[in-house]
Write a protein that holds these residues in place. Structure first.
Motif, mmCIF file in Angstrom:
data_model
loop_
_atom_site.group_PDB
_atom_site.id
_atom_site.type_symbol
_atom_site.label_atom_id
_atom_site.label_comp_id
_atom_site.label_asym_id
_atom_site.label_seq_id
_atom_site.Cartn_x
_atom_site.Cartn_y
_atom_site.Cartn_z
ATOM 1 N N GLU A 164 0.822 -1.216 0.000
ATOM 2 C CA GLU A 164 0.000 0.000 0.000
ATOM 3 C C GLU A 164 0.855 1.265 0.000
ATOM 4 O O GLU A 164 0.384 2.332 -0.382
ATOM 5 C CB GLU A 164 -0.938 0.017 1.218
ATOM 6 C CG GLU A 164 -2.045 -1.009 1.126
ATOM 7 C CD GLU A 164 -3.002 -0.934 2.316
ATOM 8 O OE1 GLU A 164 -3.065 0.099 2.987
ATOM 9 O OE2 GLU A 164 -3.692 -1.942 2.565
ATOM 10 N N LEU A 165 2.110 1.145 0.446
ATOM 11 C CA LEU A 165 3.014 2.296 0.382
ATOM 12 C C LEU A 165 3.298 2.666 -1.067
ATOM 13 O O LEU A 165 3.638 3.815 -1.378
ATOM 14 C CB LEU A 165 4.335 1.999 1.094
ATOM 15 C CG LEU A 165 4.276 1.672 2.588
ATOM 16 C CD1 LEU A 165 5.689 1.508 3.132
ATOM 17 C CD2 LEU A 165 3.570 2.774 3.352
ATOM 18 N N GLY A 168 -0.994 3.117 -2.682
ATOM 19 C CA GLY A 168 -1.832 4.124 -2.032
ATOM 20 C C GLY A 168 -1.497 5.546 -2.472
ATOM 21 O O GLY A 168 -2.383 6.281 -2.924
ATOM 22 N N PRO A 169 -0.214 5.943 -2.354
ATOM 23 C CA PRO A 169 0.128 7.303 -2.778
ATOM 24 C C PRO A 169 -0.164 7.545 -4.265
ATOM 25 O O PRO A 169 -0.708 8.587 -4.626
ATOM 26 C CB PRO A 169 1.631 7.389 -2.501
ATOM 27 C CG PRO A 169 1.861 6.416 -1.398
ATOM 28 C CD PRO A 169 0.908 5.281 -1.665
ATOM 29 N N TYR A 185 8.361 10.959 -10.186
ATOM 30 C CA TYR A 185 7.599 10.720 -8.956
ATOM 31 C C TYR A 185 7.538 9.233 -8.616
ATOM 32 O O TYR A 185 7.838 8.833 -7.488
ATOM 33 C CB TYR A 185 6.180 11.294 -9.104
ATOM 34 C CG TYR A 185 5.242 10.845 -8.006
ATOM 35 C CD1 TYR A 185 5.453 11.220 -6.685
ATOM 36 C CD2 TYR A 185 4.155 10.017 -8.291
ATOM 37 C CE1 TYR A 185 4.597 10.798 -5.677
ATOM 38 C CE2 TYR A 185 3.298 9.588 -7.289
ATOM 39 C CZ TYR A 185 3.531 9.981 -5.988
ATOM 40 O OH TYR A 185 2.694 9.547 -4.992
ATOM 41 N N THR A 188 10.883 7.934 -7.427
ATOM 42 C CA THR A 188 11.191 8.388 -6.059
ATOM 43 C C THR A 188 10.401 7.583 -5.039
ATOM 44 O O THR A 188 10.915 7.196 -3.984
ATOM 45 C CB THR A 188 10.853 9.895 -5.908
ATOM 46 O OG1 THR A 188 11.585 10.624 -6.889
ATOM 47 C CG2 THR A 188 11.211 10.411 -4.527
ATOM 48 N N LEU A 189 9.137 7.335 -5.379
ATOM 49 C CA LEU A 189 8.265 6.547 -4.508
ATOM 50 C C LEU A 189 8.868 5.153 -4.270
ATOM 51 O O LEU A 189 8.988 4.702 -3.122
ATOM 52 C CB LEU A 189 6.899 6.439 -5.193
ATOM 53 C CG LEU A 189 5.696 5.940 -4.420
ATOM 54 C CD1 LEU A 189 5.462 6.765 -3.169
ATOM 55 C CD2 LEU A 189 4.440 5.996 -5.312
ATOM 56 N N LEU A 192 12.061 5.333 -2.108
ATOM 57 C CA LEU A 192 11.786 5.653 -0.699
ATOM 58 C C LEU A 192 11.158 4.457 0.022
ATOM 59 O O LEU A 192 11.511 4.149 1.164
ATOM 60 C CB LEU A 192 10.846 6.864 -0.655
ATOM 61 C CG LEU A 192 10.854 7.750 0.576
ATOM 62 C CD1 LEU A 192 12.257 8.072 1.042
ATOM 63 C CD2 LEU A 192 10.081 9.043 0.280
ATOM 64 N N VAL A 193 10.242 3.771 -0.657
ATOM 65 C CA VAL A 193 9.593 2.610 -0.036
ATOM 66 C C VAL A 193 10.610 1.489 0.167
ATOM 67 O O VAL A 193 10.647 0.866 1.240
ATOM 68 C CB VAL A 193 8.395 2.138 -0.889
ATOM 69 C CG1 VAL A 193 7.862 0.811 -0.369
ATOM 70 C CG2 VAL A 193 7.293 3.193 -0.894
ATOM 71 N N ARG A 195 13.796 1.710 0.616
ATOM 72 C CA ARG A 195 14.659 2.045 1.770
ATOM 73 C C ARG A 195 14.074 1.451 3.044
ATOM 74 O O ARG A 195 14.798 0.970 3.908
ATOM 75 C CB ARG A 195 14.697 3.564 1.972
ATOM 76 C CG ARG A 195 15.815 4.318 1.318
ATOM 77 C CD ARG A 195 15.670 5.814 1.604
ATOM 78 N NE ARG A 195 15.927 6.143 3.008
ATOM 79 C CZ ARG A 195 17.071 6.622 3.460
ATOM 80 N NH1 ARG A 195 18.074 6.844 2.636
ATOM 81 N NH2 ARG A 195 17.222 6.893 4.744
ATOM 82 N N GLY A 196 12.747 1.536 3.172
ATOM 83 C CA GLY A 196 12.092 1.056 4.384
ATOM 84 C C GLY A 196 11.938 -0.462 4.426
ATOM 85 O O GLY A 196 11.881 -1.058 5.491
ATOM 86 N N GLY B 168 -1.381 8.707 1.795
ATOM 87 C CA GLY B 168 -1.923 8.025 0.610
ATOM 88 C C GLY B 168 -2.544 6.670 0.946
ATOM 89 O O GLY B 168 -3.704 6.416 0.604
ATOM 90 N N ARG B 195 10.983 3.610 9.017
ATOM 91 C CA ARG B 195 12.159 2.774 8.656
ATOM 92 C C ARG B 195 12.849 3.347 7.421
ATOM 93 O O ARG B 195 14.070 3.347 7.312
ATOM 94 C CB ARG B 195 11.704 1.348 8.291
ATOM 95 C CG ARG B 195 11.729 0.317 9.388
ATOM 96 C CD ARG B 195 11.236 -1.029 8.837
ATOM 97 N NE ARG B 195 12.189 -1.625 7.893
ATOM 98 C CZ ARG B 195 13.052 -2.580 8.206
ATOM 99 N NH1 ARG B 195 13.082 -3.058 9.429
ATOM 100 N NH2 ARG B 195 13.871 -3.065 7.304
ATOM 101 N N GLY B 196 12.013 3.769 6.466
ATOM 102 C CA GLY B 196 12.558 4.285 5.206
ATOM 103 C C GLY B 196 13.081 5.705 5.307
ATOM 104 O O GLY B 196 13.980 6.095 4.565
ATOM 105 N N ARG B 200 20.517 6.739 7.427
ATOM 106 C CA ARG B 200 21.343 5.537 7.388
ATOM 107 C C ARG B 200 22.602 5.763 8.217
ATOM 108 O O ARG B 200 23.188 6.849 8.145
ATOM 109 C CB ARG B 200 21.772 5.227 5.941
ATOM 110 C CG ARG B 200 20.644 4.760 5.044
ATOM 111 C CD ARG B 200 20.298 3.310 5.353
ATOM 112 N NE ARG B 200 19.000 2.941 4.785
ATOM 113 C CZ ARG B 200 18.814 2.595 3.503
ATOM 114 N NH1 ARG B 200 19.816 2.579 2.671
ATOM 115 N NH2 ARG B 200 17.619 2.261 3.068
#
Lengths: 202, 202
Positions: A164-165, A168-169, A185, A188-189, A192-193, A195-196, B168, B195-196, B200
């Motif tokens: 959903e990360l 959803g966005p 965009y 980047t999404l 960033l996701v 990374r988590g 989102g 987390r993301g 780091r």
């Protein structure tokens, strides 16, 4: 005789079906969902109203199938998420294609009208979720699950929330129209996701 | 004389305004946006149709203000995001409160009807984005910006994309109604997103 007649009836049915789908998409883009009627769809498609009602019980059902066909036709539709072993590249490819499809006027207006109708009407909304949304989300769960097994996604992360990360966005930005759905965009999404989701060095 | 008259006129206006807001929220929950009319709002509020039109040009404008008032009234509305120094706790508190508000029938049905109308109508959608959505999103940018300056969020991360990872999924889950808006869900969302966003180890 029947060998001549049957294919022609099938052809007629197929042509009518196709015309109804096309007329529905055109009309909902022109007049919006609330002014869409089965009568107008039939007239635009050049068929009788009863032909529409033989296949669909309501305008909501026609529009749902028309958008579903459109999704299946769209070159950018998510029928599967590739698994090249590179999770970031695979997700970026899918999100770029999804953003392109959502931004395309041919898809944007009918899909937006259908989404709005489903948001306002719980029964239609439930049909859209089970018929269109959930099958797409399962593709993400499958791809993220493979990445989890290969150690690219931290073990124990809830994949339903994780996907959903991504979706959803993108979906909310599309629905709100508050910012453009560019490849920059969506890339980047994904970055960033991921990374988590990446495993932490132990 | 004017000292007696003016407060009474003000009281009448305030009472009418309040009655129109309440009637709008009740009616849209009962009949949906497409069947909502200014006539029905006026009748339910016990005022003349012209009283409604004196303050609002359309049913969309009345509903927008009614939902806006509701948001401002709601105890769970995001008027500000606390900054206790604990980013996770602050975001969890806000997302729990937002999920509670969205799930409450008093808010859910009118806000859902308004969102659906805005999704189907670009001009109304743009008003909702600038009047309701963007002011909320700026609160997240401000809180995440403070966290970035204090080193809790990695420098260089695009905060506009980062905040959408929180809002989102929650908003899309609410609109689709495909899964419940529990506190366990919003807490998991915050943990996964942070987390993301966390810096780091260098």
């Amino acid at each position: 005789m029947s060998s001549n007649c049957a294919p022609s009836a099938t052809r007629y049915r197929r042509r009518s079906h196709h015309a109804i789908m096309g007329a529905t998409l055109e009309l909902v883009s022109e007049v919006g969902y609330s002014k869409l009627t089965v009568e107008a769809i039939a007239a635009r498609a050049g068929v009788g109203k009863q032909t529409v009602y033989r296949w669909w019980p309501s305008k909501a059902a026609v529009l749902r199938d028309a958008v579903l066909h459109l999704c299946q036709d769209a070159s950018g539709a998510v029928r599967d998420i590739p698994d090249t072993g590179d999770l970031a590249a695979d997700l970026k490819a899918v999100l770029r294609a999804t953003a392109d499809t959502m931004s395309h006027p041919r898809y944007d207006l009918p899909a937006r009208a259908l989404a709005a109708a489903g948001i306002a009407d719980a029964a239609l909304g439930a049909q859209l979720v089970s018929g269109i949304l959930e099958p797409q989300l399962r593709l993400y769960v499958r791809r993220l699950g493979a990445a989890q097994r290969s150690g690219q996604v931290e073990a124990g992360i809830d994949l339903r929330v994780a996907l959903e990360l991504l979706t959803g966005p993108l979906a909310f930005r599309w629905l709100m129209g508050d910012a453009p759905l560019t490849h920059a965009y969506t890339d980047t999404l994904v970055d960033l996701v991921l990374r988590g989701l990446a495993p932490r060095p132990s």
